[in-house]
Design an enzyme around this catalytic site. Structure first.
Site, PDB file in Angstrom:
ATOM      1  N   ASP A 100       0.835  -1.204   0.000  1.00  0.00           N
ATOM      2  CA  ASP A 100       0.000   0.000   0.000  1.00  0.00           C
ATOM      3  C   ASP A 100       0.871   1.257   0.000  1.00  0.00           C
ATOM      4  OD1 ASP A 100      -2.287   1.552   0.162  1.00  0.00           O
ATOM      5  OD2 ASP A 100      -3.080   0.552   1.941  1.00  0.00           O
ATOM      6  N   ASP A 130     -10.885   1.828  -2.618  1.00  0.00           N
ATOM      7  CA  ASP A 130     -11.385   1.625  -1.253  1.00  0.00           C
ATOM      8  C   ASP A 130     -12.902   1.681  -1.220  1.00  0.00           C
ATOM      9  OD1 ASP A 130      -8.981   1.198  -0.068  1.00  0.00           O
ATOM     10  OD2 ASP A 130      -8.740   3.225   0.720  1.00  0.00           O
TER      11      ASP A 130
HETATM   12  C1  GLA Z   1      -5.669   1.823   2.307  1.00  0.00           C
HETATM   13  C2  GLA Z   1      -6.097   0.601   1.541  1.00  0.00           C
HETATM   14  C3  GLA Z   1      -7.135  -0.154   2.314  1.00  0.00           C
HETATM   15  C4  GLA Z   1      -6.585  -0.552   3.649  1.00  0.00           C
HETATM   16  C5  GLA Z   1      -6.119   0.680   4.397  1.00  0.00           C
HETATM   17  C6  GLA Z   1      -5.390   0.296   5.668  1.00  0.00           C
HETATM   18  O1  GLA Z   1      -6.699   2.751   2.388  1.00  0.00           O
HETATM   19  O2  GLA Z   1      -6.568   0.954   0.272  1.00  0.00           O
HETATM   20  O3  GLA Z   1      -7.565  -1.291   1.612  1.00  0.00           O
HETATM   21  O4  GLA Z   1      -5.525  -1.459   3.464  1.00  0.00           O
HETATM   22  O5  GLA Z   1      -5.233   1.465   3.608  1.00  0.00           O
HETATM   23  O6  GLA Z   1      -4.946   1.392   6.371  1.00  0.00           O
END
Ligand code: GLA
Length: 706
Positions: free
Chosen positions: A458, A526
């Site tokens: 990420d 997300d």
């Molecule tokens: C990002 C990712 C999510 C999750 C969060 C965790 O937003 O896209 O899927 O992993 O971080 O903090």
């Protein structure tokens, strides 16, 4: 297998380069002034036809209209007034390159045109590659300071990968992807203005807000018909593409890494190589353009395209930062019961990570949550028959972390400026070799120690205050950082051949051909609301195949939008990609768990079509959209149909399936009905959707003997 020698040729006597793909021809000619000029990109043309083409000249003989024919990469000299693809400044203050053509090399389908500056120690190679079976032409540029040690530096203010030229047409339309966090990949299709249109990311990431993909058509193309020219830049950092159309209709675009003002200093002997800018032409409309991209990604980009993407369970929406061993084990057992094949432990497992304010950078299990480390969870996940995945965000650090306290100088930071925190975090400078080394060692250790099969990598912020204290050429950060990310991924994969990586940047903020050369899928967004996802997936599919489009079924009401939708609708939308589960399964009823298990099993039936087949996007009447996935041999089909909103309480009209064979017959194995291909391709398939909003269906069809 190298392409046949006739795929790429260079006729030195005429200065004519020709690149042939299965469905297109690309040609350029080296001008009398030594600069390569665009000649043709489009339908298949034979050499005789190409020889007869003239390089598009200026429309009028006037000192104001004396622009030369379109360049393959525009330097800043001569009567060129469009966007420059190469901007250099020499030690004496002179800017712009003026070329001599110095020959070519042609090997294994790669053509390199060698250019040398007439006065200064600068050489450029314009590079072209065609791969067997792909309609994509890959282009990039290599720039070298050829001077001796005492020569002054050359400043590079812009080095694009390629300039592309579209043929003269009365009008053009630009398709591109724009959006934001939770709303990535929104497809915009607008008339191309007589102006310069800049598509760019200044964030140090590919970005949610714009993606370095575009398509041009003359305004008449649709999913099934029409000429389309499309390009995609293989780069995961900042980038810029400038599309230009002038008042007399000349149309082209130039693009590459770095946004405006990113500067690079070349010292004697140093080179700068750009990422690949890939382009394709089709006469089969937007659908054919997407399928050609999907074929290219599968045959030339993805590291493991033949492998099925596993059904993932990811705990983020279920547990947030409230992560501990008992809770994750409970979720893992439920997920395994539904048919999940991979369990990913998301954020919150490390350091003092009890919220997004602390812990990033400290990649050891949080003792209160995992007193015996991650091994017991990893072992149990494996015993349950699932692979074990772990979330990491290696490029980032919270100030409240042991890493930051030990190495405050490792972050991207200009000492005389405030360091802007986003999500309470700063970005590490992977351009520094010691930081790259630390990140690689840390990830390598995690994978080894915890038997990790899958990393979700990420990155939850972009670059600000892009300083590199003490470095004479701090802008290198914009290019060195993404390169280091790619290098670490490559090393991890090489050292752990079974390891798979999911690319994520707060959802789809880092989705491009370069990251997909070393990862297996993208966390698309997300936003897991299925209604919003239909539009996000529609945009994503313009360039990327369904197998890399991670799509979870989560709880209802949705955490992002608050919308309530039936489980079946959520599944049917997510089944159009790499299906995953992301809800709090402990809150699902027995009936919901049973329905989910049945839908996962159903997905497994159609997975070969979704993940390895050909994709056709469909729009029906009455608010219906659908995606038709067909096996390569045309024998098996799965159509996922969605109607988010009921209109007037009417059944939508039958859905026409143009990709079927009108001479064949098709069995619906679930209904036991045989349909005639001619009816399905002309009149369509009766949808018989359930009443109400959020209606959906999965229809399977199998070609049967007449
Ligand atoms: C990002 C990712 C999510 C999750 C969060 C965790 O937003 O896209 O899927 O992993 O971080 O903090």
């Amino acid at each position: 297998m190298p392409p046949t020698s006739s795929a790429v040729s260079f006729d030195a006597a005429r200065g004519l380069a020709v690149l042939r793909t299965p469905n297109s021809t690309y040609a350029l000619r080296v001008g009398v002034d030594g600069s390569p000029r665009h000649l043709h990109w489009g339908a298949v043309l034979d050499t005789a036809a190409l020889t007869g083409l003239t390089v598009a000249a200026s429309p009028a003989a006037s000192s104001f209209e004396a622009d030369p024919a379109p360049d393959e990469l525009a330097p800043q000299t001569g009567a060129r007034f469009g966007p420059a693809g190469l901007q250099v400044r020499f030690a004496d203050g002179t800017s712009g390159a003026q070329w001599n053509f110095a020959g070519h090399t042609l090997q294994d389908g790669e053509l390199r045109l060698q250019l040398t500056d007439r006065h200064y120690p600068l050489a450029a190679r314009l590079c072209y590659r065609v791969r067997p079976g792909s309609d994509v032409i890959e282009r990039w540029t290599e720039l070298t300071h050829t001077g001796t040690a005492d020569a002054g530096p050359i400043t590079v203010d812009r080095l694009d990968s390629a300039a592309w030229t579209a043929p003269a047409r009365p009008d053009y339309r630009l398709s591109h992807l724009a959006g934001g966090w939770n709303s990535e990949f929104q497809l915009h299709r607008d008339r191309l203005p007589v102006a310069e249109t800049v598509l760019t990311s200044r964030r140090g990431l590919t970005s949610h807000h714009a993606n370095p993909w575009l398509a041009l058509d003359d305004g008449t193309a649709d999913e099934e018909h029409g000429e389309v020219w499309s390009t995609a830049l293989a780069w995961s950092g900042s980038w810029r593409i400038t599309v230009h159309r002038d008042p007399v209709g000349r149309t082209g675009w130039t693009g590459g890494f770095g946004h405006e003002g990113v500067r690079w200093t070349l010292r004697p002997g140093e080179s700068l190589h750009t990422p690949v800018f890939a382009g394709l032409y089709t006469s089969g409309g937007f659908g054919a353009a997407s399928r050609a991209w999907h074929t290219h990604l599968r045959s030339c980009v993805l590291p493991a395209p033949e492998q099925d993407r596993p059904v993932v369970y990811n705990s983020w929406e279920a547990t947030g930062f409230e992560v501990d061993q008992a809770g994750q084990l409970r979720l893992a057992r439920l997920a395994a019961g539904l048919g999940a094949e991979l369990f990913v432990l998301d954020d919150g497992w490390f350091g003092r990570r009890t919220s997004d304010r602390s812990g990033l950078g400290d990649w050891t299990p949080r003792p209160e949550a995992f007193p015996d480390g991650l091994r017991p969870l990893a072992d149990e996940v494996h015993r349950l028959g699932m692979a074990f995945g772990l979330w990491v965000e290696p490029e980032m650090v919270n100030r409240d972390s042991d890493l930051y306290r030990a190495h405050p100088d490792w972050v991207v930071h200009a000492p005389t400026r405030d360091a802007t925190e986003l999500r309470h975090q700063l970005m590490l400078n992977f351009g520094r070799p010691e930081v790259e080394g630390w990140a690689h060692r840390t990830l390598d250790r995690l994978v080894r120690e915890h038997d990790v099969d899958w990393l979700k990598w990420d990155a939850n912020r972009g670059v600000t205050e892009a300083g590199w204290a003490g470095h004479p050429d701090p802008d290198r950060l914009w290019i060195d950082h993404p390169r280091a990310v790619h290098r670490i991924m490559d090393r991890l994969r090489a050292d752990h051949p079974g390891l798979r990586i999911e690319a994520c940047a707060g959802g789809g903020g880092r989705a491009d051909l370069a990251v997909l050369a070393r990862t297996d899928q993208i966390w698309t967004s997300d936003n897991t609301d299925p209604v919003d996802r239909i539009a996000i997936q529609h945009g994503f599919s313009q360039l990327f195949p369904a197998q890399v489009m991670a799509a979870w079924v989560t709880d209802s009401p949705n955490t992002t939008t608050g919308r309530t939708t039936p489980l079946r609708f959520r599944f049917h939308v997510a089944m159009a990609g790499a299906l995953g589960l992301g809800g709090d399964l402990t809150g699902w009823s027995e009936a919901e768990l049973a329905e989910a298990a049945a839908l996962v099993a159903r997905y497994r039936q159609i997975r070969p079509l979704v993940q390895h087949g050909r994709q056709h996007r469909l729009t029906g009447g009455g608010g219906v959209t659908a995606v038709h996935h067909a096996s390569e041999d045309g024998a098996d089909h799965a159509v996922l149909v969605w109607r988010p909103v009921t209109r007037f309480g009417h059944q939508p009209p039958a859905l026409v399936l143009p990709a079927l064979d009108p001479t064949a017959r098709y069995l619906d194995p679930d209904e036991g009905i045989v349909h005639s291909g001619v009816v399905l391709t002309r009149y369509g398939l009766e949808l018989r959707l359930p009443p109400g909003d959020h209606a959906s269906r999965l229809i399977r069809l199998r070609r049967v003997a007449p």
